[in-house]
Motif scaffolding. Structure first.
Motif, mmCIF file in Angstrom:
data_model
loop_
_atom_site.group_PDB
_atom_site.id
_atom_site.type_symbol
_atom_site.label_atom_id
_atom_site.label_comp_id
_atom_site.label_asym_id
_atom_site.label_seq_id
_atom_site.Cartn_x
_atom_site.Cartn_y
_atom_site.Cartn_z
ATOM 1 N N GLY A 366 -6.560 -7.057 -4.839
ATOM 2 C CA GLY A 366 -7.030 -7.926 -3.766
ATOM 3 C C GLY A 366 -5.912 -8.456 -2.898
ATOM 4 N N GLY A 367 -4.738 -8.730 -3.507
ATOM 5 C CA GLY A 367 -3.607 -9.224 -2.736
ATOM 6 C C GLY A 367 -3.532 -10.731 -2.637
ATOM 7 N N VAL A 368 -4.042 -11.446 -3.647
ATOM 8 C CA VAL A 368 -3.983 -12.904 -3.664
ATOM 9 C C VAL A 368 -3.463 -13.362 -5.022
ATOM 10 N N ASN A 460 3.795 -7.565 -4.514
ATOM 11 C CA ASN A 460 4.805 -6.716 -5.133
ATOM 12 C C ASN A 460 5.181 -7.218 -6.521
ATOM 13 N N MET A 461 5.174 -8.542 -6.689
ATOM 14 C CA MET A 461 5.492 -9.116 -7.989
ATOM 15 C C MET A 461 4.909 -10.517 -8.084
ATOM 16 N N VAL A 462 4.307 -10.808 -9.212
ATOM 17 C CA VAL A 462 3.893 -12.170 -9.530
ATOM 18 C C VAL A 462 4.308 -12.402 -10.976
ATOM 19 N N LEU A 463 5.138 -13.402 -11.177
ATOM 20 C CA LEU A 463 5.744 -13.606 -12.485
ATOM 21 C C LEU A 463 5.769 -15.079 -12.836
ATOM 22 N N LYS A 464 5.374 -15.396 -14.045
ATOM 23 C CA LYS A 464 5.524 -16.759 -14.555
ATOM 24 C C LYS A 464 6.550 -16.720 -15.669
ATOM 25 N N ILE A 465 7.603 -17.510 -15.520
ATOM 26 C CA ILE A 465 8.666 -17.555 -16.509
ATOM 27 C C ILE A 465 8.965 -19.022 -16.804
ATOM 28 N N CYS A 468 8.335 -21.934 -14.187
ATOM 29 C CA CYS A 468 8.559 -21.389 -12.842
ATOM 30 C C CYS A 468 7.617 -20.223 -12.551
ATOM 31 N N THR A 469 7.023 -20.231 -11.355
ATOM 32 C CA THR A 469 6.183 -19.125 -10.890
ATOM 33 C C THR A 469 6.859 -18.462 -9.700
ATOM 34 N N ILE A 470 6.919 -17.132 -9.722
ATOM 35 C CA ILE A 470 7.518 -16.364 -8.635
ATOM 36 C C ILE A 470 6.444 -15.443 -8.063
ATOM 37 N N MET A 471 6.268 -15.491 -6.751
ATOM 38 C CA MET A 471 5.323 -14.609 -6.063
ATOM 39 C C MET A 471 6.070 -13.862 -4.975
ATOM 40 N N GLU A 472 5.775 -12.578 -4.839
ATOM 41 C CA GLU A 472 6.455 -11.785 -3.821
ATOM 42 C C GLU A 472 5.492 -10.791 -3.187
ATOM 43 N N GLY A 473 5.584 -10.672 -1.863
ATOM 44 C CA GLY A 473 4.813 -9.685 -1.122
ATOM 45 C C GLY A 473 5.723 -8.901 -0.195
ATOM 46 N N VAL A 474 5.393 -7.634 0.035
ATOM 47 C CA VAL A 474 6.222 -6.768 0.878
ATOM 48 C C VAL A 474 5.332 -6.004 1.859
ATOM 49 N N ILE A 475 5.705 -6.050 3.146
ATOM 50 C CA ILE A 475 4.952 -5.364 4.203
ATOM 51 C C ILE A 475 5.937 -4.689 5.148
ATOM 52 N N GLU A 476 5.537 -3.546 5.690
ATOM 53 C CA GLU A 476 6.258 -2.971 6.824
ATOM 54 C C GLU A 476 5.381 -3.133 8.057
ATOM 55 N N HIS A 477 5.843 -3.931 9.009
ATOM 56 C CA HIS A 477 5.116 -4.118 10.267
ATOM 57 C C HIS A 477 5.492 -2.978 11.213
ATOM 58 N N THR A 478 4.515 -2.206 11.615
ATOM 59 C CA THR A 478 4.774 -1.096 12.539
ATOM 60 C C THR A 478 4.225 -1.357 13.933
ATOM 61 N N ARG A 479 3.396 -2.396 14.058
ATOM 62 C CA ARG A 479 2.769 -2.679 15.347
ATOM 63 C C ARG A 479 2.410 -4.153 15.393
ATOM 64 N N LEU A 480 2.663 -4.793 16.542
ATOM 65 C CA LEU A 480 2.287 -6.179 16.784
ATOM 66 C C LEU A 480 1.353 -6.234 17.980
ATOM 67 N N VAL A 481 0.732 -7.394 18.188
ATOM 68 C CA VAL A 481 -0.307 -7.520 19.214
ATOM 69 C C VAL A 481 -0.057 -8.784 20.043
ATOM 70 N N PRO A 482 -0.214 -8.716 21.366
ATOM 71 C CA PRO A 482 -0.061 -9.922 22.194
ATOM 72 C C PRO A 482 -1.009 -11.026 21.745
ATOM 73 N N GLY A 686 8.117 -3.048 -9.070
ATOM 74 C CA GLY A 686 6.778 -3.154 -8.492
ATOM 75 C C GLY A 686 5.740 -3.725 -9.418
ATOM 76 N N VAL A 687 6.144 -4.573 -10.349
ATOM 77 C CA VAL A 687 5.190 -5.080 -11.334
ATOM 78 C C VAL A 687 4.426 -6.280 -10.781
ATOM 79 N N VAL A 688 3.169 -6.376 -11.110
ATOM 80 C CA VAL A 688 2.398 -7.595 -10.894
ATOM 81 C C VAL A 688 2.010 -8.077 -12.273
#
Length: 692
Positions: A366-368, A460-465, A468-482, A686-688
């Motif tokens: 889902g990505g949340v 890309n990664m969600v980790l509880k240690i 401490c909680t660490i959340m990470e997301g990764v995107i490549e933006h190839t196009r933007l919009v006015p 790339g672990v979640v």
């Protein structure tokens, strides 16, 4: 919209109208029931037999659309509707037959559809279902009979009389009125003065109307399988076929309804119950939908729908903030609390406030990711929702890798919310824009919401240690919009490509968030491109908070009483160089900035803080410290092109130290110290990771 029936339904109606009333009604009833009647039965004999067989000892279920009205307010509102009339978009309707089916001259499409869907009866019948005031029911039944006489048996026309979603919603109310009439008639005795005896011919006319509605809802060309309109069509069909099992079409209609609901919801949900429409409030609406079908007993033989109902309700609870509202991600307003929206039981804290369960909740597909924490008193405290999702344009804003954050039970860093669906309104355009969210704005443009740019989950990664909680997301933006083009008018030709050559990458964006509840949140954005861009890391504070800039470059956040709430520390990371700081609150020109919306109707000024830098590649690191001025200045060290990170936070009573080292294969070694113990975890690429 449609003022006419489908060809199949119209053919059936013409056939029914060509017969005497009793014969027409008999043709709508199943063979076993008809066989139990005497030859050539009168209308009264048919109705008396229905009362005997399907009224005595029976119950009724009202599939209601008024689920966003709190039960605590419904009685007062219903009394007002009965005595003062029903208000819709400034027009008042007297809730009596004859009813004003024409309405105002310039009524909107929404207005016309709602009247023909009998929305004015929905909430009133819901209150009747609670208190059993037969006078209320009689009013609703008379209005339903009048509509039937005008639009089924008569020649009246309205462009929304047979509008797809309206037919479904009206069908649920129609089936309830028919079934409830049979039940109440079975209870009637000579001492009852509140419920007049059922009129046999009127009852048969309602049954014939139900038959026509079933044919309309079974017409394949009318079913809106691509949207939630289809779901309401099928819930209406399921209501008619389940509550009125004596109808000849009930078995086919029930099978069709369940099959199509299952098929449609496969597109709305992942198998774990995650809803793909980017809005917690719309998830709640869908959970209400499924709960009612389950509560009515209509889907007991559908294992997939029963399971989905349970899962969707469970997930709903995670989106509830400590103040009892749903996190305003996507098109989610803060007009009603979760208690007022949901028809099912919710998780509650020690103060009996609706609240999320404690822990870490992750939807890899889902990505949340959601981190929920409680204080020592058992009350919900800190709540972090990270949204790294793009599945469709449904209710999605240009908010990639944005988040909403609550501290000490209150909203702190806020999402913009939603605004009325007038897409070319400047307010609506702002609410949807990238700069209105806790996100990184690039070149003053919006992130793309073109379907072909949908990436699904960017987690890309969600980790509880430890703590401490660490959340990470990764995107490549190839196009933007006015940002000045309304989302419903934007075309692919408006898109601004960032990779003009197929071999040239766009902008790689990696966001990492590090949270220790009751202490701090660190937001780090890594942005890489081969061309220079204006990057602005935006943060939006709750409207009641203000920010003062300190001499050392740090910022003090003050609450509405002028007390220190928290501090903000933008960190100049290594080679990234200086940044430009923007403080904006309630700005109107040259464009809107620094606004927040609670109810979907009115913008409230709030403090927006932006950190801007022009470069091909850059890194932003911002620390939000909840301890006020008791801690030392935080330390954030980033090296090896972002593969090394160290965050240190020193408090009088405790010190936190986090180190992350990333190998060339993407695996990471994470070390966390909280002053008492050290925890080390090796994490695959790339672990979640979910905290069970």
């Amino acid at each position: 919209m449609s003022e006419s029936l489908s060809p199949v339904a119209q053919e059936r109606l013409d056939e029914l109208l060509s017969m005497p009333l009793e014969q027409a009604a008999l043709s709508c009833l199943n063979e076993d029931f008809v066989a139990s009647l005497p030859a050539n039965p009168t209308a009264k004999q048919i109705v008396n037999k229905l009362v005997k067989n399907f009224g005595r000892g029976s119950s009724c279920y009202l599939f209601s659309d008024s689920t966003s009205i709190s039960k605590y307010h419904r009685e007062r509102r219903t009394r007002k509707i009965i005595t003062e009339g029903f208000d819709l978009e400034g027009h008042n309707y007297t809730l009596r037959a004859p009813f004003d089916w024409i309405g105002p001259k310039k009524a909107s499409r929404s207005h016309r559809y709602k009247i023909n869907a009998w929305i004015m009866l929905d909430e009133v019948l819901k209150q009747f279902d609670t208190e059993n005031d037969l006078r209320i029911f009689s009013i609703c039944k008379d209005i339903a009979i009048e509509w039937t006489q005008k639009f089924v048996f008569g020649t009246d026309k309205d462009e929304f009389a047979w509008y797809d979603m309206g037919v479904g919603q009206r069908s649920s109310l129609l089936s309830y009125i028919i079934k409830q009439s049979l039940v109440q008639e079975s209870k009637r005795n000579i001492f009852s003065r509140l419920f007049k005896s059922i009129d046999s011919e009127e009852m048969l006319s309602l049954i014939i109307a139900a038959e026509v509605h079933i044919h309309e809802l079974l017409s394949e060309e009318r079913i809106a399988m691509h949207s939630n309109h289809g779901l309401f069509q099928m819930s209406g069909l399921l209501s008619l076929s389940s509550e009125l099992s004596f109808l000849n079409q009930s078995i086919e209609a029930r099978t069709t309804a369940i099959s199509k609901i299952e098929r449609m919801l496969e597109d709305h949900f992942f198998e774990d119950g995650f809803h793909k429409e980017h809005s917690p409030v719309y998830l709640a609406f869908m959970a209400n939908y499924l709960h009612q079908l389950q509560d009515a007993g209509w889907i007991h033989d559908s294992r997939s729908l029963s399971s989905l109902s349970t899962l969707s309700k469970k997930i709903c609870n995670w989106y509830i903030m400590p103040d009892g509202y749903f996190a305003p991600i996507g098109d989610s307003a803060l007009r009603y609390t979760s208690d007022e929206i949901c028809v099912f039981d919710l998780h509650r804290d020690s103060n009996d406030t609706p609240s999320p369960p404690a822990g870490l909740h992750v939807h890899p597909k889902g990505g949340v990711a959601i981190s929920s924490n409680y204080g020592a008193d058992g009350r919900a405290s800190d709540h972090l929702t990270f949204s790294a999702q793009f599945h469709s344009r449904q209710h999605k804003h240009a908010d990639d890798l944005s988040f909403h954050y609550c501290v000490n039970g209150q909203q702190y860093l806020v999402d913009s919310g939603t605004f009325t669906y007038q897409y070319d309104d400047p307010e609506r355009m702002y609410i949807e824009s990238t700069r209105a969210h806790n996100a990184v704005e690039i070149d003053g443009l919006n992130y793309s919401r073109f379907k072909q740019d949908a990436y699904g989950s960017a987690l890309n990664m969600v980790l509880k240690i430890g703590a401490c909680t660490i959340m990470e997301g990764v995107i490549e933006h190839t196009r933007l919009v006015p940002s000045e083009i309304p989302n419903n008018r934007v075309k692919t030709s408006h898109g601004i490509k960032l990779n003009t050559h197929s071999s040239e990458p766009g902008i790689n964006h990696r966001r990492m968030m590090i949270q220790v509840p009751e202490h701090f949140l660190v937001v780090i954005d890594y942005l890489e491109s081969e061309s220079p861009h204006d990057y602005t890391q935006w943060f939006h504070l709750a409207p009641e908070l203000n920010v003062n800039l300190e001499s050392d470059g740090g910022m003090t956040v003050l609450d509405n009483l002028g007390q220190i709430h928290s501090t903000i520390h933008p960190i100049e990371v290594n080679e990234s160089g200086p940044y430009e700081v923007s403080f904006v609150r309630g700005q109107k020109e040259p464009h809107l900035q620094g606004w927040f919306c609670r109810d979907g109707k009115i913008l409230l000024p709030n403090q927006a803080v932006g950190f801007k830098r022009n470069a091909p590649s850059t890194t932003f690191a911002t620390v939000f410290d909840h301890s006020g001025k008791d801690s030392k200045k935080p330390t954030v060290n980033i090296g090896s092109g972002g593969r090394y990170l160290r965050v240190s936070m020193k408090y009088p009573e405790k010190q936190f130290d986090l180190i992350i080292r990333q190998d060339h294969d993407g695996s990471r070694r994470v070390e966390f110290k909280d002053g008492r113990e050290e925890i080390i975890r090796q994490v695959a690429a790339g672990v979640v990771w979910e905290d069970g």
